[in-house]
Design an enzyme around this catalytic site. Structure first.
Site, PDB file in Angstrom:
ATOM      1  CB  ILE A 160     -85.478 -17.077 -17.267  1.00  0.00           C
ATOM      2  CG1 ILE A 160     -85.562 -17.743 -18.650  1.00  0.00           C
ATOM      3  CG2 ILE A 160     -86.507 -17.703 -16.325  1.00  0.00           C
ATOM      4  CD1 ILE A 160     -85.159 -19.205 -18.640  1.00  0.00           C
TER       5      ILE A 160
ATOM      6  CG  ASN B  58     -69.360 -16.275 -19.238  1.00  0.00           C
ATOM      7  OD1 ASN B  58     -70.494 -16.644 -19.521  1.00  0.00           O
ATOM      8  ND2 ASN B  58     -68.724 -15.348 -19.920  1.00  0.00           N
TER       9      ASN B  58
ATOM     10  N   GLY C  97     -71.128 -17.664  -9.424  1.00  0.00           N
ATOM     11  CA  GLY C  97     -71.533 -17.842  -8.036  1.00  0.00           C
ATOM     12  C   GLY C  97     -72.799 -18.637  -7.860  1.00  0.00           C
TER      13      GLY C  97
ATOM     14  CD  GLU D 268     -73.150 -14.450  -7.920  1.00  0.00           C
ATOM     15  OE1 GLU D 268     -71.987 -14.563  -7.550  1.00  0.00           O
ATOM     16  OE2 GLU D 268     -73.696 -15.256  -8.697  1.00  0.00           O
TER      17      GLU D 268
ATOM     18  N   GLY E 278     -79.916 -12.804 -17.222  1.00  0.00           N
ATOM     19  CA  GLY E 278     -80.559 -13.329 -18.417  1.00  0.00           C
ATOM     20  C   GLY E 278     -82.042 -13.044 -18.440  1.00  0.00           C
TER      21      GLY E 278
ATOM     22  N   GLY F 189     -80.117 -14.941 -10.915  1.00  0.00           N
ATOM     23  CA  GLY F 189     -78.999 -14.856 -11.841  1.00  0.00           C
ATOM     24  C   GLY F 189     -79.229 -13.790 -12.891  1.00  0.00           C
TER      25      GLY F 189
END
Lengths: 418, 418
Positions: free
Chosen positions: A278, A390, A394, A299, A276, A274
């Protein structure tokens, strides 16, 4: 001409040159209440000239609240477009994932009707005709790199729902982006038929190609072609901190343990990560780490992926979007074009986020929640049950279908009131 | 011999006949704390002789709580096996879906450690080695119709996780069921490789066949072959009531509307339906209704499916189990064998409940919740957040991936305290 060639060199379907116009000339096509589809996925590959011209027009003519649209986009776009539209009260409905303080405020105060959906399902359900009365949309605005002789569109930094847009919209406005190199050849476009005629997606590796580099477009639908030199307003790199680095370290250790136990191959399985700090730290760890010949099936590709390529551990990556930062991401990418270009495959949202390839490839899904409970329910969407941030995004597509599903988070909140 | 042939006629791998023994002779293989896998899915195709002999042994020797097992089965089995085991304190862990008042009580009081999982993921994760320390299991007990010359197993009324069982268990005990006709030819067994070697599942219609009718088995693993004449203790037909019929009527009307709008073909799309009175009423409505040339792609075929076939509207059905009632379901099926047999394909759980074919085929998923909230969250698993009923089951696999996803329920509770 720009440094990257003329509009004429990009529009090779010569009959379309008669449709070249300025963004302002497109305003006449838009009527209050229309259903619009845009290209774009995260702030990458979205139309800029026409949405900004429309916003300028509304502002200049005090049409706030009088020219409102239902806006359907693969995911969020740059703040200079959708968030500004929200400020000018130009959005009635917005599906699905969006970004910007003003659009979020509009949604949370009930002024903007927002519908959420797992992104891989959104693309499909839009194609199924589930979101409008007759399944059709009025105008599609699509950013492209080039148009070939057969009226095939070469997209830019994302694929999103462009294939659906071209199929479902009655009119198409094209923005040809000559402000950056042409991305021709990076995309793998495969258009799925509806059930009962749908066929298998024959993707068996992250870089399998099952389609064409161009999206077919009916030339008679194209009402305008606008040149654009504006670049994506990509998000800046999130800095890593000690906590993120520690979490990334635990994940690296876990992978090594799983390899030792025979549950993961030496080169892991395709990575999805994802956004961010981390996620950046994890990708940073993999870039420097002990695992080689890795692949990514995700994605969103962000700046850290460039480090991952540079480190030599990453062989290739598949994504729905190349969502680099405006600076230093894109300049770095353009300066090292040959190194990165052939290692990246951009796919439509309906394929990048489809359970079929995600489960088959055995993705290692890693995402960050904002809330979770002791039963393991996690979300990064709705704070306190109702405050939309948001949208689902996904992550669910990957967490539901991956081989390993990891939700990484610090174990304590930074403050008592955040 | 039974009316359905001798054991010798069913065991065509002749060298295995030396392993034929009585169920009681198998007791010696079982030790406290072992990990066991059974065939079976819903009360269909589960082993009976050996589990019952083990229960008798525990009861006769006062071994309650001293011979406990970790039990992994595709889904629930007949109450005479797992629920009786729970009564005799023979279950330590139970994964995933289970049935019976005593086993539910054991789970809810914390005596039995139950792990839940979407069924399509359970089958896969068992194969990935996620549930035991080394990914292996001690003993698999599998009910079959026949064993062919190559040591291929023809299963009975379900496929469940037999392929995984044969692969992962160190020892295999086989129950050959001669108390009913042989189901040879009804199954379509396809064994998926693990990522990164997994290939597409080339199912494009509910009756596509992509595998073999037999599950391969290493003959050296087989330690015992037991003849069984016991039939599945299938659940009786749920009666329809006025409310269920009214709900079914609304669903039929909705389908007609969707066809009119061009969002569904005239013969709909493959149907998945759950269990219970509303599901029965819906299938009853389809059996009598205005839609023709229908197909079913589901996980459990129940008695109403026979009406659906008889009505002439159903062409063929794919399922993980043929879960008819002991009476009148199975006798009716056996009496009309030729009519039904060739129209049914039984598939492994890892395929029947896999997002890949469910999404590709565009299943119409219909299930019944026990709880739901105003946000649309629904469950049929945990009452009040923590009281386990049966488990997640497979509804999530279908609801997440179907073309249409329907949760049908009366709008009022029958009483204030149910």
């Amino acid at each position: 001409m720009s440094d990257y060639g003329t509009l004429e060199s990009r529009v090779r379907r010569k009959s379309l040159l008669s449709k070249v116009c300025k963004a302002e000339d497109c305003i006449k096509y838009f009527k209050n209440g229309m259903n619009l589809m845009w290209s774009g996925f995260t702030p990458a590959g979205y139309p800029k000239e026409v949405p900004i011209a429309l916003a300028d027009y509304v502002e200049a003519n005090n049409l706030q609240g009088k020219l409102r649209f239902n806006l359907f986009v693969g995911a969020s776009t740059g703040a200079e477009t959708e968030d500004r539209w929200a400020t000018l009260d130009m959005i009635d409905r917005r599906w699905p994932y969006q970004t910007g303080k003003n659009i979020a405020k509009g949604i949370n105060t009930g002024r903007i009707r927002m519908g959420d959906k797992h992104l891989g399902v959104f693309a499909q359900d839009a194609g199924y005709g589930f979101y409008t009365e007759n399944g059709r949309y009025d105008i599609g605005i699509v950013e492209v790199s080039a148009i070939n002789e057969d009226c095939g569109l070469a997209l830019t930094t994302s694929c999103g729902i462009v294939a659906e847009t071209l199929h479902l919209c009655d009119k198409i406005i094209i923005e040809v982006n000559t402000g950056q190199p042409s991305f021709e050849g990076m995309h793998d476009i495969h258009i799925q038929q509806k059930p009962p005629y749908r066929q298998p997606l024959l993707i068996t590796k992250a870089n399998s190609r099952i389609g064409t580099p161009y999206v077919p477009c009916d030339p008679d639908k194209i009402v305008a072609i606008v040149e654009s030199k504006r670049r994506d307003k990509g998000r800046a790199f999130s800095e890593m901190d000690d906590t993120s680095e520690a979490i990334a370290g635990h994940i690296m250790e876990f992978f090594q343990h799983e390899i030792k136990k025979g549950r993961l191959p030496e080169n892991l399985l395709p990575i999805q990560s994802g956004v961010g700090s981390i996620a950046n730290a994890v990708i940073g760890g993999l870039a420097k780490g002990p695992f080689h010949n890795l692949s990514v099936y995700t994605e969103v590709l962000q700046d850290t992926m460039l480090d991952f390529f540079d480190g030599g551990n990453l062989l290739y990556a598949s994504s729905c979007s190349l969502s680099l930062s405006e600076d230093p991401g894109f300049p770095r990418f353009f300066d090292n074009w040959d190194k990165y270009f052939s290692k990246i495959t951009l796919r439509p949202l309906s394929i990048s986020n489809n359970p079929e390839p995600i489960r088959r490839l055995g993705c290692i899904a890693m995402n960050t929640p904002v809330e979770f409970d002791i039963y393991g329910h996690a979300n990064s969407t709705l704070v306190g049950g109702t405050r939309m941030i948001n949208g689902l995004g996904g992550s669910g597509d990957f967490l539901r279908n991956g081989y390993l599903k990891i939700m990484h988070s610090p174990s304590v909140r930074p403050t008592k009131t955040d």
